[in-house]
Design a protein around this motif. Structure first.
Motif, PDB file in Angstrom:
ATOM      1  N   ASN A 269       0.841  -1.194   0.000  1.00 29.21           N
ATOM      2  CA  ASN A 269       0.000   0.000   0.000  1.00 29.21           C
ATOM      3  C   ASN A 269       0.879   1.247   0.000  1.00 29.21           C
ATOM      4  O   ASN A 269       1.745   1.394   0.868  1.00 29.21           O
ATOM      5  CB  ASN A 269      -0.917   0.010   1.224  1.00 29.21           C
ATOM      6  N   TRP A 270       0.625   2.125  -0.968  1.00 24.00           N
ATOM      7  CA  TRP A 270       1.389   3.361  -1.105  1.00 24.00           C
ATOM      8  C   TRP A 270       0.443   4.532  -0.832  1.00 24.00           C
ATOM      9  O   TRP A 270      -0.404   4.864  -1.655  1.00 24.00           O
ATOM     10  CB  TRP A 270       1.963   3.472  -2.519  1.00 24.00           C
ATOM     11  N   ALA A 271       0.589   5.163   0.319  1.00 24.03           N
ATOM     12  CA  ALA A 271      -0.373   6.180   0.759  1.00 24.03           C
ATOM     13  C   ALA A 271      -0.240   7.468  -0.050  1.00 24.03           C
ATOM     14  O   ALA A 271       0.846   7.842  -0.496  1.00 24.03           O
ATOM     15  CB  ALA A 271      -0.178   6.471   2.245  1.00 24.03           C
ATOM     16  N   TYR A 272      -1.360   8.155  -0.227  1.00 25.87           N
ATOM     17  CA  TYR A 272      -1.364   9.467  -0.888  1.00 25.87           C
ATOM     18  C   TYR A 272      -2.497  10.326  -0.329  1.00 25.87           C
ATOM     19  O   TYR A 272      -3.424   9.828   0.320  1.00 25.87           O
ATOM     20  CB  TYR A 272      -1.511   9.330  -2.408  1.00 25.87           C
ATOM     21  N   THR A 273      -2.386  11.638  -0.599  1.00 25.41           N
ATOM     22  CA  THR A 273      -3.400  12.605  -0.156  1.00 25.41           C
ATOM     23  C   THR A 273      -3.882  13.394  -1.364  1.00 25.41           C
ATOM     24  O   THR A 273      -3.077  13.968  -2.104  1.00 25.41           O
ATOM     25  CB  THR A 273      -2.831  13.572   0.893  1.00 25.41           C
TER      26      THR A 273
END
Length: 344
Positions: free
Chosen positions: A84-88
């Motif tokens: 999982n590669w988090a982003y906003t």
């Protein structure tokens, strides 16, 4: 200016109902009767400056920011595992907007990316409120790009890109980063080699004590090398005094797996007084069939003491005495039952 820029606008208002005769005209306040560049000699009026702060806004705009590494830490990814590669995502526009998400994977070396799974986390049509304070709702959403490399992904660098497009005309924004699929790394350490006994004996007739050698092997790298060879069949060999012990063993070692294997060994000689012990070595992928990120950690060794004894070994004496004891018991029982039968 761009959306979000702030600046100041000054509006100056001047008023003066009085005028004064100029030097060349009559009944006007300046020489050309159009402008008056000299201050009045007296006036009850004042000149006021009003300051207005303007914040430029675009109707539809947004930003997307990705983390620098995945949830497990780092940028290394392995075949068949999900990261999982988090982003906003932030709506920086004035208006409420909704978005479309497109995620892709490409290989820097042109490797096949068939079978990779890259999903954006947020679903198409995700709505975020604009920065207009009269609106209710949230302008920020957080999620994760889910990345699962193909089971047959070759080692190398791969580029992941997610494009977020406004459905109301805002300029698309992207988030991109690299991930690395590592080569296999088969490993065994000296401390991974162990024995069933702390030492063994060998007598003058060549009889020896049987010893079991244990070895723990692991794979800290990927499952496939650059040529397409997998780690499903990894060869492991045992040696004593550089001579093979038994036959080769084959194990499957996926990324992160660790397995213990063993072999039985009858030492062929005793170690000399100049030796710490006999050298026992275990080699993983001894023929280097699999390309690895580190080929220097495929071999481990330990010293094992083998002492020479006389021809009559401890195990012989124990077996001999056990046999005598069994015969004695059998004789006593036979005598007992014969006497009992005669009494009856």
């Amino acid at each position: 200016c761009d959306s979000g820029d702030t600046n100041t606008l000054q509006v100056t208002g001047r008023s003066d109902p009085k005028f004064y005769y100029g030097s060349s005209g009559s009944n006007c306040g300046s020489s050309d009767c159009e402008t008056d560049t000299t201050p009045a000699s007296s006036s009850s009026n004042t000149t006021n400056t009003i300051t207005i702060t303007l914040n430029a806004r675009t109707g539809n705009s947004h930003t997307v920011d990705c983390d620098t590494e995945h949830n497990s830490g780092g940028i290394d990814v392995y075949q068949g595992s999900t990261y999982n590669w988090a982003y906003t995502l932030t709506n920086t526009g004035w208006n409420t907007d909704n978005y479309q998400f497109t995620s892709t994977v490409t290989s820097d070396s042109g490797a096949d990316t068939t079978g990779w799974s890259v999903t954006s986390g947020l679903v198409n049509g995700k709505e975020l409120t604009g920065v207009d304070t009269s609106l209710s709702g949230t302008s920020v959403a957080t999620s994760s790009i889910q990345i699962t490399p193909s089971l047959t992904a070759r080692p190398g660098t791969y580029s992941i890109e997610m494009v977020v497009s406004s459905n109301n005309g805002g300029a698309p924004q992207n988030c991109d980063f690299d991930v690395i699929v590592p080569q296999p790394d088969l490993e065994i350490k000296n401390t991974d080699v162990d024995f069933s006994h702390t030492s063994a004996w060998i007598n003058t007739r060549g009889d020896t004590q049987k010893v079991t050698i244990y070895a723990t092997v692991r794979n800290t790298g990927g499952n496939i090398d650059s040529t397409g060879i997998t780690t499903n069949e990894v060869t492991v060999k045992f040696y004593a005094d550089s001579a093979p012990i038994g036959t080769s063993q084959v194990v499957s070692l996926k990324h992160g797996e660790e397995k213990e294997i063993s072999v039985e060994w009858n030492p062929g000689r005793a170690h000399t007084s100049d030796e710490v012990g006999l050298v026992v070595t275990v080699k993983v992928d001894p023929s280097s069939d699999i390309e690895e990120s580190n080929e220097a950690n495929n071999e481990a060794s330990q010293f094992f003491k083998v002492v020479r004894t006389k021809s009559s070994t401890p195990s012989f004496f124990m077996g001999f005495f056990a046999l005598i004891g069994s015969v004695a018991v059998a004789v006593m029982l036979s005598s007992y039952y014969r006497n009992k039968d005669s009494e009856e």
